[in-house]
Design an enzyme around this catalytic site. Structure first.
Site, PDB file in Angstrom:
ATOM      1  N   ASP A   1       0.844  -1.189   0.000  1.00  0.00           N
ATOM      2  CA  ASP A   1       0.000   0.000   0.000  1.00  0.00           C
ATOM      3  C   ASP A   1       0.883   1.244   0.000  1.00  0.00           C
ATOM      4  O   ASP A   1       2.019   1.220   0.485  1.00  0.00           O
ATOM      5  CB  ASP A   1      -0.896  -0.001   1.239  1.00  0.00           C
ATOM      6  CG  ASP A   1      -1.719   1.270   1.340  1.00  0.00           C
ATOM      7  OD1 ASP A   1      -2.433   1.584   0.387  1.00  0.00           O
ATOM      8  OD2 ASP A   1      -1.619   1.941   2.388  1.00  0.00           O
TER       9      ASP A   1
ATOM     10  N   ASP B   1      -6.662  -1.844   4.144  1.00  0.00           N
ATOM     11  CA  ASP B   1      -5.705  -2.910   3.846  1.00  0.00           C
ATOM     12  C   ASP B   1      -5.973  -4.170   4.658  1.00  0.00           C
ATOM     13  O   ASP B   1      -5.413  -5.229   4.356  1.00  0.00           O
ATOM     14  CB  ASP B   1      -4.272  -2.442   4.146  1.00  0.00           C
ATOM     15  CG  ASP B   1      -3.921  -1.162   3.406  1.00  0.00           C
ATOM     16  OD1 ASP B   1      -4.230  -1.083   2.208  1.00  0.00           O
ATOM     17  OD2 ASP B   1      -3.357  -0.256   4.031  1.00  0.00           O
TER      18      ASP B   1
ATOM     19  N   ASP C   1      -1.231  -0.235   6.147  1.00  0.00           N
ATOM     20  CA  ASP C   1      -1.391   0.373   7.469  1.00  0.00           C
ATOM     21  C   ASP C   1      -2.814   0.784   7.782  1.00  0.00           C
ATOM     22  O   ASP C   1      -3.103   1.203   8.896  1.00  0.00           O
ATOM     23  CB  ASP C   1      -0.499   1.610   7.600  1.00  0.00           C
ATOM     24  CG  ASP C   1      -1.062   2.808   6.832  1.00  0.00           C
ATOM     25  OD1 ASP C   1      -1.624   2.598   5.734  1.00  0.00           O
ATOM     26  OD2 ASP C   1      -0.949   3.929   7.339  1.00  0.00           O
TER      27      ASP C   1
END
Length: 813
Positions: A503, A710, A706
Site C-alpha cells: 500500500d 488494507d 497500514d
C-alpha cells in the site's frame, strides 16, 4: 521572582520546567487540577512513589453521564447482590504510583467498595454500591486525578482467558510437584539397586510413588486424555493419542508392578514427560493470545460514545454508541471520528477517509452525502442521520471479513499434522505387534515391557515441540528488534519469495499532506501560511506547517510569519485575508483565478497535476504569484527497503486507493514499473486482487499496509505486514507488525523467517530419525523401559538446543 528564575522553576506536581510567563506552582491546568484532587483526599504519598520521569497531568472535565445510561449498564455492568462490578480502560497509567493513586479511590468516593488495577492492560476493575454512588461519579474522580475513563471492551474475553490459564497453570503446578516428589522417591530406589535395600523399604518407596503418581498424573494429563478421546470419536489420529497411551499404559503397568512387587515403575519419567508437554502447551497458548475478537477490533476503531440530538428539544446528550438506532441524529464536531454509517442532514465539511479507503486527500461532504464509521470530520460540524451501527457498518463488515479469513494454519503445521497422523498409526500398531510377538515368543510380562519401552521412547514430544519451540525463539528475538510476528504461518510464507503488494498511503509514504514543490515566488509562502494558519483543513495545515518559523526565517533572510486579518474561508475552495496590508488569496486554482480577473497559471497547475500533486494557487493583491504542489511525502528509507526485497527475489507491486496519477508518481520515484502500480483500488478491490493472485499462482502473496482498507487484503493474503502507525484492525489482521516507522525491517524479517523455517525442518528431521532408531531398538528388545524413560527427554532437549542455535533474527535490535 525574576524571569530567569521562573524559566527554570519546576512544576509542583510533575516536576517539569515552568513555561515562561506562567505564574503559580503548576506548569499547566491539568497538573493544577490533579494536584488539587490529590491534596483534597489526603493522597500526598503519591509524590513519594512517583518515578523520576515526570509528564504533565491530563485531567478531564467530562461529566460521564453516559455511564449511567441503562443501555451501558446492560452491556458493561454485572450485578452481584447489592454491589455492581465493571471494568474501565484508563489513560496515562505509567507506574506503580499511578496504580496506588487509582486503587485509593474507595477512600475518596463514598460507595466504592474496591478498585483493582492491571497496569499492563491499563484496566481497572471497579466494585461499588449503586445505591450509594453513580458510576459517573467514580469516572469523574478518576478523570480528575489524571486518568480519563473508557469502557473496557475485553472483559468477557479476559474472564474466559483467566479461567483457562488458571486451569492449565494448576495442572502444570501439580505435574511439577509430582516431578519433584517422584524424583526424590526414585533416588532412594535407584540407590537400592546398587547398595541393596530391605524388601519392606523398597515396597514403601514403590507404593509411595504410586500413590503420588496415579492421582497427580491422572489429573495433570487430563488435557491429553480428553483430546485423544475426542480425536478417536471423530475417527482422527492425533499427536495426543500416543502420549495418552504412553502415560496411561505407564501408570497402569507401573501400578500393576507395584501390586505384584516386581518389575519396573516409570512414574518419575512419566511425570517429567507430562510436565514438559504441559509447559510447551503453555508456550503455544501464550503466543496465540496475540489475537483479539472481532467485537474488540470494531470497538477500538470507532468511538465509544456519540452526541445524539433530541428530536423534540434539539438538545445534545452523550450516549453509548450501543444505544443508537437507525433514524437517530448525531452531531459530529470537528476532529471527531464518525461513530456510525449515515447520511449528512446538515452542514458541509471535509472527511478524512484515509483509514478506510487509503485516499490521502480529504473528501468534501454536504447534505445528502454518505459517511462511514471510522472516518474523521476535519473542517466543520455535521448533523448525521444514523443508518447502521456496530457490526452493520462498512467497517464492521471489513472486521468480520478479517475474522473469517484469519483462521488458517501454516503449511509446516499441516505437514506436521499429516506426519503425526501416520506416526501415531505406525507407533500404535508396532506397540501391539511388539506385545503380541514377545508374548508368543517369551512371556506376556516381557511383551508388555517391550511394548511399554516402545511407547515411552517414541513419545512424540520432540515432534510436538519442534515447531512451537523454534517459533517461540524466533518471536522473542524478533520482538527485541521491534518486529512483532504472530506465528509460524507468517514466518513460513515470508521465507519463500513471491508477490508482495504494498500500500502507498502511510506505508511507503508518511500518511499526511505536505508541500513538496513550488512554482513562482517562494516569498509568497509565508503570506499564504499566515492566511491558512487559522483553518483546520488538512491542506491549510500543510501550507501553514511549510512556512519557516521566526528563527528559521531570520537565518534564511526570508519573511517570517505575520498576523492575518479579515479572514474569509469558503469551504472546499480557499481562504482570503489581509497580511501586512496585502490581500492574499489561497485556494483551488479556478477559485483563485476568479478572484484575479480570470488570470491563471495554467502551465504550472497542469504540470503539478500531471505529477499527481494537488495544485494550490497563491495570489497577492489580485496577481497570481505562485502555485504549490501538495502530496504525501515518501518515507526516506522506502527505496532502500524495496531494493533489498527485490534482491531477495520478491516481486513488488503498488496497490493503493489513492488517485492513479499519484500512485504512478510514487512508483516512478521508487523504481517500480508502471504496470505494477495500481491506483484507485477500493478495499474490496484489494481483497479481489490478492485473491486473484493467490488463485493464479502457487507462490506466496504478501500484503503490506497500514489502514483499515488494507486489513481485509492482509487477511486474504498468505501473510500480512503492518507498518508503524497502522490502524488497530490492520495490526490485528497482519501477521507481522513493525513497531518502528522504517519499513526496511521487512527484508530482515524475511531473512529471519527463512532461518526459522530451516530450524523447524532441522528439528523435524532429527525427531523423525530419533524415533526411527529408538523405535527399532525398542521393538528388538534392546532398550529396557527404564533406559527408554531416561533417553526420551534427550530428544526434547536436542530440539530445544537446535531452536536456540538458530540464526533467526540474530544481531543488534
Amino acid at each position: 521572582m525574576s524571569a530567569a528564575v521562573a524559566a527554570v522553576a519546576a512544576c509542583a506536581h510533575c516536576g517539569l520546567a515552568m513555561p515562561r510567563g506562567r505564574a503559580g506552582l503548576y506548569c499547566c491546568a491539568g497538573c493544577e487540577v490533579v494536584a488539587g484532587a490529590i491534596a483534597e483526599h489526603g493522597l500526598e504519598r503519591f509524590y513519594e512513589l512517583h518515578p523520576e520521569l515526570p509528564e504533565p497531568a491530563r485531567a478531564s472535565s467530562h461529566a460521564y453521564a453516559e455511564l449511567d445510561d441503562p443501555a451501558y449498564h446492560r452491556i458493561h455492568v454485572a450485578r452481584d447482590g447489592a454491589v455492581a462490578r465493571t471494568a474501565f480502560q484508563l489513560e496515562d497509567l505509567r507506574c506503580t504510583a499511578c496504580v496506588w493513586l487509582v486503587e485509593a479511590t474507595p477512600r475518596c468516593v463514598p460507595g466504592v467498595v474496591d478498585v483493582r488495577v492491571d497496569l499492563g492492560r491499563a484496566r481497572a476493575d471497579v466494585t461499588w454500591d449503586p445505591a450509594a454512588c453513580d458510576l459517573s461519579a467514580i469516572a469523574r474522580h478518576l478523570a480528575r486525578i489524571g486518568h480519563a475513563v473508557h469502557p473496557y471492551r475485553g472483559a468477557d474475553r479476559d474472564a474466559l482467558r483467566r479461567a483457562e490459564d488458571r486451569r492449565l497453570l494448576v495442572k502444570i503446578g501439580v505435574a511439577g510437584a509430582a516431578v519433584g516428589n517422584l524424583m526424590l522417591l526414585a533416588i532412594g530406589l535407584y540407590a537400592g539397586m546398587f547398595q541393596g535395600m530391605a524388601r519392606s523399604d523398597e515396597a514403601f518407596f514403590r507404593w509411595a510413588s504410586m500413590l503420588v503418581a496415579v492421582p497427580a498424573l491422572g489429573y495433570a494429563a487430563m488435557p491429553f486424555f480428553r483430546t485423544a478421546l475426542g480425536a478417536l470419536r471423530a475417527r482422527r489420529l492425533h499427536l495426543d493419542l500416543p502420549i495418552s497411551i504412553g502415560v496411561a499404559a505407564g501408570l497402569l503397568w507401573g501400578a500393576a508392578n507395584v501390586v505384584r512387587g516386581t518389575g519396573e515403575i516409570y512414574f518419575d519419567s512419566l511425570a517429567m514427560l507430562t510436565f514438559l508437554l504441559l509447559v510447551s502447551r503453555w508456550i503455544v497458548l501464550r503466543h496465540q493470545r496475540r489475537a483479539s475478537t472481532a467485537a474488540e477490533l470494531l470497538l477500538a476503531l470507532t468511538p465509544r460514545r456519540a452526541r445524539r440530538r433530541d428530536p423534540a428539544t434539539g438538545a445534545l446528550a452523550d450516549v453509548p454508541v450501543e444505544a443508537l438506532a437507525p433514524g437517530d441524529v448525531v452531531v459530529v464536531h470537528v476532529g471527531d471520528t464518525i461513530p456510525i454509517d449515515g447520511v449528512v442532514l446538515a452542514g458541509s465539511s471535509a472527511v478524512d477517509v484515509g483509514l478506510l479507503t487509503g485516499e490521502s486527500r480529504p473528501v468534501a461532504v454536504a447534505a445528502g452525502a454518505q459517511v462511514h464509521a471510522g472516518t474523521v470530520n476535519v473542517v466543520a460540524p455535521l448533523d448525521v442521520a444514523v443508518c447502521a451501527v456496530g457490526e452493520e457498518t462498512r467497517i464492521g463488515a471489513l472486521v468480520a471479513q478479517v475474522e473469517a479469513l484469519g483462521a488458517r494454519r501454516a503449511p509446516i503445521e499441516r505437514l506436521v499434522d499429516r506426519v503425526a497422523g501416520r506416526f501415531v498409526a505406525v507407533v500404535t500398531v508396532l506397540a501391539a505387534l511388539t506385545f503380541a510377538g514377545w508374548t508368543a515368543a517369551v512371556s506376556a510380562g516381557l511383551g508388555a515391557e517391550h511394548a511399554m519401552a516402545l511407547l515411552v521412547v517414541t513419545c512424540p514430544c520432540a515432534l510436538a515441540l519442534a515447531t512451537p519451540l523454534a517459533v517461540a525463539v524466533a518471536l522473542g528475538r524478533a520482538a527485541r528488534r521491534g518486529v512483532l510476528v504472530k506465528g509460524a504461518d507468517a514466518l513460513e510464507r515470508l521465507a519463500t519469495p513471491g508477490t508482495m503488494f504494498v500500500d502507498k498511503t502511510g506505508t511507503l509514504t508518511r500518511g499526511e499532506l505536505a508541500v513538496v514543490s513550488c512554482r513562482g515566488d517562494v516569498d509568497a509562502l509565508p503570506l499564504a501560511a499566515a492566511v491558512e494558519a487559522a483553518s483546520r483543513h488538512p491542506i491549510a495545515r500543510a501550507i501553514a506547517a511549510h512556512a519557516p518559523g521566526p528563527a528559521q526565517a531570520q537565518a534564511a533572510h526570508v519573511p517570517g510569519p505575520a498576523q492575518a486579518i479579515d479572514l474569509r474561508e469558503e469551504l472546499g475552495r480557499g481562504t482570503r485575508g489581509v497580511v501586512g496590508g496585502k490581500v492574499v488569496t489561497v485556494g483551488a486554482p479556478p477559485w483563485v483565478a476568479a478572484h484575479c480577473g480570470g488570470r491563471a497559471m495554467r502551465g504550472w497547475v497542469d504540470e503539478l497535476a500531471a505529477r499527481g500533486e494537488t495544485p494550490i494557487a497563491i495570489a497577492v493583491d489580485g496577481v497570481p504569484v505562485a502555485v504549490v504542489g501538495l502530496a504525501d511525502p515518501i518515507r526516506d528509507d522506502a527505496r532502500r527497503a524495496l531494493d533489498e526485497l527485490a534482491a531477495l527475489g520478491w516481486r513488488l507491486e503498488l496497490l493503493s486507493g489513492d488517485d492513479p496519477r499519484v500512485v504512478a508518481r510514487v512508483g516512478v520515484e521508487l523504481g517500480i514499473p508502471a504496470e505494477r502500480c495500481h491506483g484507485g483500488v477500493s478495499p474490496e478491490g484489494k481483497v479481489a486482487a490478492v485473491a486473484a493472485r493467490r488463485a493464479s499462482s502457487r507462490e506466496p502473496v504478501v500484503m503490506v499496509g497500514d489502514g483499515v482498507n488494507d486489513a481485509a487484503a492482509m487477511a486474504a493474503a498468505t501473510a500480512g505486514i503492518a507498518v508503524a502507525g497502522a490502524a488497530e484492525i490492520a495490526i490485528e489482521a497482519a501477521d507481522v507488525y513493525l513497531r518502528s516507522p522504517s519499513i526496511a525491517a521487512i527484508a530482515a524479517t524475511a531473512a529471519g523467517a527463512r532461518a526459522t523455517l530451516a530450524a523447524i525442518r532441522r528439528s523435524l528431521r532429527f525427531s523423525l530419525a530419533y524415533n526411527l532408531v529408538a523405535g527399532a531398538l525398542a521393538v528388538s528388545g534392546l532398550v529396557h523401559p527404564l533406559i527408554a524413560a531416561l533417553v526420551m527427554p534427550l530428544s526434547s532437549s536436542t530440539v530445544l538446543a537446535s531452536s536456540l542455535r538458530s540464526r533467526a533474527f540474530r544481531g543488534e535490535p
